[in-house]
Design an enzyme around this catalytic site. Structure first.
Site, PDB file in Angstrom:
ATOM      1  N   ASP A 189     -17.472  26.377 -12.297  1.00  0.00           N
ATOM      2  CA  ASP A 189     -16.979  27.241 -11.214  1.00  0.00           C
ATOM      3  C   ASP A 189     -18.110  27.976 -10.489  1.00  0.00           C
ATOM      4  O   ASP A 189     -17.878  28.990  -9.843  1.00  0.00           O
ATOM      5  CB  ASP A 189     -15.937  28.247 -11.732  1.00  0.00           C
ATOM      6  CG  ASP A 189     -14.726  27.554 -12.339  1.00  0.00           C
ATOM      7  OD1 ASP A 189     -14.432  26.427 -11.924  1.00  0.00           O
ATOM      8  OD2 ASP A 189     -14.093  28.131 -13.227  1.00  0.00           O
ATOM      9  N   GLU A 190     -19.314  27.482 -10.621  1.00  0.00           N
ATOM     10  CA  GLU A 190     -20.457  28.124  -9.968  1.00  0.00           C
ATOM     11  C   GLU A 190     -21.114  27.215  -8.927  1.00  0.00           C
ATOM     12  O   GLU A 190     -22.138  27.566  -8.352  1.00  0.00           O
ATOM     13  CB  GLU A 190     -21.506  28.536 -11.020  1.00  0.00           C
ATOM     14  CG  GLU A 190     -21.119  29.716 -11.874  1.00  0.00           C
ATOM     15  CD  GLU A 190     -21.199  31.049 -11.134  1.00  0.00           C
ATOM     16  OE1 GLU A 190     -21.577  31.076  -9.951  1.00  0.00           O
ATOM     17  OE2 GLU A 190     -20.862  32.064 -11.751  1.00  0.00           O
TER      18      GLU A 190
END
Lengths: 282, 282, 282, 282
Positions: free
Chosen positions: B226-227
């Site tokens: 999720d980065e």
């Protein structure tokens, strides 16, 4: 001071028949309901209601009718007349966009607040305050003077019987003691879409992360920084070419608008607390 | 396969005169510019450009004209014809809203992709795939079979010369090895407004935090969950009465729309990487 | 007055090689392109371009380089330095929200305009103008004095070398003669989503029609009322419970924001005319 | 078929004490209110209410309790259980985006409708209907066969006891007779932000006018083309570079989403008519 148009808002443990009881009391006072909203929280088991009533009677008669009902419910309740301007204290620093927006709206009657005083940790916004005829005090707030300043805030709250404290881009963290003293009646505007980008320099963080929307969040102040119950949020599209400075400029409007909406909702008794969340009867 | 309408996109270190050089090469090929965007990143010192050119010449002539220029810039570049459908592999699980949206758009010609295959860790979406005439494989993905499955993904990527892998609500975390292998050509849809609510159950987190807007984020897949660099984000208003289930249902549209937009932008060579950020020439 | 950061915008008939020629002139002046946008209108066959250039040379050198190229294209062109505040005249009536917003933004440097004068047909906004230190004139505008007033507007335009006239909720229709004289440099804000609800009382019309969104439109003033080329539009959600008064209040923000955006775009040479449409390089 | 979760919606002339009476009847049936909304229209003097009630009793008991109250109010009322799928007939032509969206949502349970039949004036969408297992009929609709077709629509409405007719981009104008027969239960999607761009080719009109936002409007069908009461509207940003074809493609999502929202609101008894306006309890 008696408009004949009343607003009753309350929260209590849920049970059957609450709406019926309350509207019964309203009917008894020959009130005409102009707005009614209710909500039951499945998580907390709490019931929330806000009702506006037009009535030929004065406050004492109306209160006499509804008070026994809400008392019997062991409710937290407030009875007010619709449109009453709530006594407000604003804390500010240097950035004036939120303050300018609140004062302008107050003046044209777009926001039901009376700003009794503005307290700032910089003198810059004194002119603006003066144009709008609002008393302004500027204090140097350093680690060693912070406790003094906060005591003066509390004194002002007491003196002016303040109902709402607005942190209009006030760039200092309140002490736990002040947070506690103002619990449920202090609103802050944070310049990010919380819970993203808590803490300092949120636009710098947003730029570094490369988000495609920036946001603003109005929330109740609590001792837990940027974690208070959220009242209102808005976002705006940005792209790769927007610098931190661009985002900061674009954010002015977002912040002003979001804070003004939250202040209006609060002032109109439309915001009720359900633990860490808010019930907003907009 | 030759449309006479070309798109050239590239990134290189910034210097003076790049646009002039590139448009000179285009002029030499008697090309007519139909779209041109450029951006210089102050942070990274990189220059990004995307230009569409209509030309009577075929690819070899056009490439012959522009290749020396972009090579001389030591640019990462791509030359394609406008509208070419890019070979795509979709990974899915049980939720079909994003898959349905992508396949429908592919069929009506609204999205320049050709879905060569769908690979899923559940059989549920086989019917949908079959209706759209796309090969579908379902594999049981357990800790002990995950490496096998990922190898099959890589095999499919090689076999079909896949340009884009779309994780259409694929509910498994990719291994670092697979992330690496697909770097810059795998897009995931996360059902929150990142960086808020990373990880599992973002709508549950959003509900608990009491946010007033929910969001969806399409981003490149990286080893850092999720980065990855964000390509597109959208939000939608919710209120206190919306349950986690309501948010999940409302999120379907948000996720489908956000993912489809990101896929279109990527397929049209409009997304370039600038470190942890994207340059999006929309 | 010389920032070393230049903006060139122009429109001409389309042909091959324009971008190359212009960037060639820029390269010759050792300029570094910081922003570049271009568009060809298929309908009109016109080409539009806006380019920002950083250059160590002063204006005469830079102009000397680009002027021959754009002249040869028979282009309508403007060369300015980035961020120059453009001389602006505001016409107003009684409602102050747009004026307040423009003046506040001017003061904090958020809008590249210098308001040389405010002319109104009511005295109400004199205080606001005075706070911001802008000359203010109020004139009674009646059918028999309208021609006089408009002549004074033209005199002010001439005297202050006005580049932009903003109708900030000025509630009078300009004469065809004045429209003509200010063609392409007068911007009005209309409080509806045009082309819906032209003419008077648009919120009343919107309420009667039961629309679910209200809007605001900033457009160039032309002799054809509410039909001028549109620069910017925004909308806001309303519901059945919103009265005409509610919509009017909600519209303040919408109008202020839409007008400020249009003024910024115009002041930054981002708005070009393509017949009845605008090309907006935002 | 009995969920124990009821929805009662009604409209009647306003008077004091309505909420109290209705909630009294609910209390008598030992019902627990899960949602309650009410509105009084100042213009029409009508009162509108929608209430959801959880109750251990079956429909006959609940109806026995509330029917006398709403009958005494001379109300137009409906009593249903929450979540019942309403029998729906869809009319379509060639464009499948709205149909695909409605059928997909129906299948995953996101929309409380059962599409009993699809009737079209082109055969193109038969495959899609067949995939979703919905009976499909295609008829040639010419001036001389239109009356026949419309009679078959009415037959289908009668045969399947249809509650809602959805015009999912059905490109024919209904006769006054059919409009009348379906009054208040036929919803159309128009591909513009009404009242702008009525009639044919709204995206072409929008492009010509140079609007900066395009829209979609879901409204009740009436004999007055594109003038029926509006249920839902949405908009999307466009710019000068978007062609009519681009707008048409972008509009697909806007139209699908807007129509689906309107269908959900209607199916859930959240849309009540107040003359030419709708009351929407969303």
């Amino acid at each position: 001071m008696d408009s004949g148009h009343w607003v009753l808002s309350f929260a209590c443990d849920d049970r059957q028949g609450i709406v019926h009881s309350v509207t019964g009391a309203i009917a008894q006072a020959q009130g005409n309901i102009t707005e009614l909203q209710q909500f039951t929280s499945d998580e907390s088991g709490r019931f929330f209601m806000r009702v506006q009533v037009q009535s030929g009677f004065d406050r004492s008669v109306f209160e006499h009718a509804v008070a026994p009902v809400v008392s019997e419910l062991a409710a937290d309740w407030a009875l007010d007349y619709v449109g009453r301007r709530r006594r407000t204290l604003i804390l500010a620093s240097r950035a004036g966009h939120c303050l300018n927006d609140l004062l302008y709206r107050q003046r044209i009657g777009d926001l039901p607040i009376t700003v009794a005083k503005i307290m700032a940790n910089h003198p810059d916004l004194g002119d603006l305050a003066s144009f709008y005829g609002v008393p302004f005090e500027s204090h140097v707030v350093l680690p060693e003077t912070k406790a003094d300043f906060e005591q003066q805030v509390l004194n002002a709250v007491a003196e002016h019987d303040i109902e709402l404290v607005v942190l209009a881009r006030y760039m200092q963290i309140l002490s736990p003691r002040l947070c506690e003293a103002l619990a449920g009646r202090a609103i802050n505007i944070h310049h990010s879409f919380l819970p993203g980008f808590k803490g300092a320099n949120p636009y710098r963080q947003a730029h570094a992360r490369g988000v495609k929307l920036i946001g603003a969040t109005a929330h109740f102040v609590t001792g837990d920084l940027d974690e208070g119950p959220i009242i209102e949020q808005n976002v705006q599209r940005v792209d790769h070419a927007d610098t931190v400075a661009d985002m900061t400029a674009m954010g002015h409007e977002l912040e002003s608008r979001t804070l003004a909406t939250a202040v209006r909702l609060y002032a109109e008794h439309r915001v009720l607390l359900d633990g860490a969340r808010t019930v907003v009867f907009s």
